[in-house]
Design an enzyme around this catalytic site. Structure first.
Site, PDB file in Angstrom:
ATOM      1  CG  HIS A 221     -37.719  54.281 -45.430  1.00 39.58           C
ATOM      2  ND1 HIS A 221     -38.230  53.141 -46.002  1.00 39.58           N
ATOM      3  CD2 HIS A 221     -38.567  55.275 -45.759  1.00 39.58           C
ATOM      4  CE1 HIS A 221     -39.349  53.444 -46.650  1.00 39.58           C
ATOM      5  NE2 HIS A 221     -39.583  54.725 -46.526  1.00 39.58           N
TER       6      HIS A 221
ATOM      7  CG  ASP B 101     -42.182  54.349 -49.667  1.00 40.66           C
ATOM      8  OD1 ASP B 101     -41.281  54.789 -48.928  1.00 40.66           O
ATOM      9  OD2 ASP B 101     -43.312  54.022 -49.254  1.00 40.66           O
TER      10      ASP B 101
ATOM     11  CD  GLU C  72     -41.392  55.516 -43.299  1.00 44.72           C
ATOM     12  OE1 GLU C  72     -42.165  56.452 -43.082  1.00 44.72           O
ATOM     13  OE2 GLU C  72     -41.675  54.575 -44.070  1.00 44.72           O
ATOM     14  CD  GLU C  73     -42.935  52.096 -45.900  1.00 45.67           C
ATOM     15  OE1 GLU C  73     -43.901  52.603 -45.326  1.00 45.67           O
ATOM     16  OE2 GLU C  73     -42.488  52.539 -46.982  1.00 45.67           O
TER      17      GLU C  73
ATOM     18  CG  ASP D 232     -40.001  58.201 -46.937  1.00 47.62           C
ATOM     19  OD1 ASP D 232     -40.133  57.476 -47.940  1.00 47.62           O
ATOM     20  OD2 ASP D 232     -40.595  57.967 -45.848  1.00 47.62           O
TER      21      ASP D 232
ATOM     22  CG  HIS E 206     -47.319  52.059 -48.932  1.00 46.24           C
ATOM     23  ND1 HIS E 206     -47.918  52.342 -47.717  1.00 46.24           N
ATOM     24  CD2 HIS E 206     -46.097  52.644 -48.874  1.00 46.24           C
ATOM     25  CE1 HIS E 206     -47.092  53.072 -46.978  1.00 46.24           C
ATOM     26  NE2 HIS E 206     -45.975  53.275 -47.663  1.00 46.24           N
TER      27      HIS E 206
END
Lengths: 471, 471
Positions: free
Chosen positions: B283, B295, B329-330, B356, B428
């Site tokens: 992503h 990520d 995606e998130e 991912d 994140h």
């Protein structure tokens, strides 16, 4: 496992130091003192007092930058802790400082591809305009490249130095790099720069920049200065290699002239020669980003924990042990203030040492020049070996920032050197928090400090008059 | 050293899989395909293209939260990169999303001992009042304790859940903990809480909180929610054990309804059966705190790098390879959008897999149910063994969030499982930056992906109709 290893080590050391005696006149026999020191060390390994001390300090007070209300709370907290632990002559010695207080701080790449950068203001930096300063950057991959830049070559630019700090266990990587932070702002200003950024003096790669004090040079314009986190410094290197980069930097620190701070003192009075003092300490103030756990909650906890164990002995050592929790190390005020206030007493201070290098175990101990080969050194060596620490025969050149003033006044200093391999991962960052302390390693440091402190206080060693070791 | 080890491993695997054949009808002979796949893998180990891709993305674009201008820039960047690398049918497929944009965020302990806490707003959280919300906290050391709290018992309070996330290499620690972030805000609100804080779902102990999406439940009040860094969560645990703690929380996120995002697509058209598609991807969107390196810059780089190597082969595989760089995606939008747009085509997608899970090496590959024991599995096993990856005979249950929609529509999925032991240290957070990527490990991941993708595209394996392995 660990203890088994210690027993092996001590066997070897006792064999090589057999027959060593401390040339004491008034003190107990050597065997008694070594036995007491050894038992102190073992007791320290299972004494939660030091960890509890730093846990309480970092939890109940948190950050405590000198000159802030938080530091004032820490002083009251420390006095209460020393009194509750049975220290004598507990008091705080006031001094003035120019307090520096962090404000807002941000840095952003501006233009068609905006990005946010993680920065923190250097201690002592002037503020930017209220709207910040916006300029193109000039990146220098080494500090010497900045120094080689011609006057005027940085006119209107933000100078950025991205030199890496080297990870060295004894902290010498920091020593070698400190001029980049201390002197860089003025050197950049002399060449026309309007602001200064450096890659954090740190060995981590987190988005948590390392603060620390700068020193403006007289005659150079004072420009705002901040540290970039390591990933941000590397990002700027990559972007600058692609083309011009503009940054908007906003820093709004303020200054409080004639602010108050205090060196907090507590003593274990000597049983025989109370005027002779063994001075140990750490600094109670901390940077404001974290909670000052390893810098220097651990150090004050180590000094506290070591002296407290000695106070609990059935028989006090002959000399006085004085614990000083210095009140403004980070901005370079407390050591000088202490030395000035105690100038007349310097001749009575047997030795001074400050714990200010984190919370990990002590690897080695260095004594004042001339002490290697002495009975004192041999007694120390045999007593710290079971704790996993070595005697380092090189003389102690540095005993901590806060005892440097005493050292200049002739006081011998010792260096209890801790494992600093990861100390600069969190040093001066928001990440300096309690979870970074391993209680077992802290306990080992307390153990070595208690042994050293006890042996110095229980002997009549005079470091000023020891013969140099035989060549 | 590493290569020597690989040779040993491949020897063993070849011995146990001697005589394996892929039951190909239109494809090249097995030996040719295995030889091509092996040489692809070796080439990938020294191909800088994937690292260059993520270096460029994270440097020139940086963060790229779906719905922001930065993500739009990333889409144009990605199209240009795919075209320049020779991909065909490069285009972006638009879809709408409810974009969530971070605002200010701060949390402070108020009262006589103020302290600052490191927090970050959860994706999808509503804002606090402009002045923030101030309330006493109620700390729960496990999520189940919060669930056991009676309705009304949290009236007027800020609920704080400090349960630890367990470090597990395969990411299952995150899976088990995700309800604390996803469902916690509504569960706390149903019990009267005015705001919600959780200990970050992360395995580090840095002052960098982990964001991530929440899911408000229908019918429950929507309360503001944020993650504390791990050291801050532990600080609150300690303080709450000493007495009442009040916190002022300020969060000012905003929402953009009907914002635009895009799934970026590029293909390597199949030489024989171009309608049969092997779909791989990652992503392109990222959280906004870091630069989305692991990520999921790494994931899109892996898919790009693997397909690019196959495109460079003298002979194309029979089936089409489609690379999809998903666009949201998130916040859970892109996979569903893709599955909906390609509903009618699902039967032609041979297999789908998304990278991912960071930038480290692939440890194992799982295939769709029934594939263990197949000729395809044996060919894969012998080809990835020299790369240091194993074939895991358990069926792939999860192929990535963005291919879940396809999976529901009947598309078989594979799982190329990377080493995730430290993935949740930076996941994140602001710390998800390029320096966290080890280029050699990224290259190994590209190698395994290129082997898997090539073998699937060069064979006529039909994962929907493979016999289950013999019992």
């Amino acid at each position: 496992m660990r203890n088994n290893l210690y027993f092996l080590v001590v066997g070897v050391v006792l064999a090589t130091s057999a027959g060593a005696t401390i040339s004491a006149t008034n003190a107990q026999p050597l065997e008694t003192r070594v036995a007491t020191a050894s038992s102190l060390g073992q007791k320290a390994l299972n004494d939660p007092a030091a960890f509890d001390f730093v846990e309480s300090l970092t939890t109940e007070i948190g950050q405590r930058l000198a000159g802030t209300e938080a530091h004032k709370r820490a002083v009251a907290w420390a006095e209460a802790k020393l009194k509750a632990a049975g220290f004598e002559n507990v008091h705080s010695e006031p001094f003035n400082l120019r307090a520096w207080i962090r404000g807002a701080e941000s840095a952003d790449i501006v233009g068609s591809v905006p990005q946010h950068l993680a920065v923190t203001t250097l201690g002592g930096s002037v503020a930017t305009d209220a709207n910040g300063v916006e300029a193109e950057i000039a990146v220098f991959r080494t500090y010497d490249e900045l120094l080689a830049a011609a006057p005027g070559s940085l006119n209107g630019k933000i100078a950025v130095v991205t030199q890496r700090m080297v990870r060295v266990q004894d902290g010498s990587g920091y020593g070698a790099a400190s001029r980049i932070r201390r002197s860089g702002p003025s050197e950049a200003a002399k060449r026309g720069a309007v602001a200064y950024l450096l890659r954090s003096l740190g060995t981590d790669n987190h988005r948590l920049p390392h603060t620390g004090a700068l020193d403006y040079q007289e005659g150079a314009p004072q420009i705002p200065a901040a540290a970039l986190s390591v990933p941000d410094a590397e990002q700027l290197e990559r972007l600058a290699a692609r083309g011009p980069v503009r940054i908007r930097l906003l820093l709004t620190p303020t200054v409080k002239e004639n602010a108050a701070s205090w060196n907090v003192v507590g003593e274990i009075k000597g049983a025989e020669r109370p005027d002779e003092t063994v001075l140990i300490g750490g600094h109670l103030d901390s940077w404001d980003l974290g909670t000052g756990a390893t810098d220097d909650g651990a150090g004050v906890a180590i000094a506290f924990g070591a002296a407290r164990l000695i106070a609990a002995l059935p028989q006090r050592p002959g000399r006085t042990i004085r614990v000083v929790l210095f009140g403004a190390e980070e901005m370079d005020f407390s050591g000088a203030a202490y030395a000035q206030a105690h100038e007349g007493e310097a001749g009575n201070i047997v030795v001074a040492a400050e714990a200010d290098f984190g919370a990990r175990n002590v690897l080695s101990v260095q004594l004042p020049p001339g002490a290697a080969g002495s009975d004192f050194a041999r007694a120390l060596q045999q007593t710290i070996a079971p704790l996993g620490a070595i005697f380092d025969s090189r003389p102690a050149l540095f005993g901590g920032d806060d005892v440097r003033g005493l050292q200049k006044a002739g006081v011998p200093v010792a260096a209890l050197r801790q494992d600093g391999l990861d100390y600069f991962d969190t040093h001066h960052t928001a990440d300096d928090t309690l979870d970074k302390i391993d209680p077992k390693q802290l306990d080992q440091a307390v153990a070595v400090w208690s042994v050293f402190t006890y042996l110095a206080a229980a002997s009549d060693v005079d470091f000023r008059n020891l013969a140099p070791p035989p060549k």
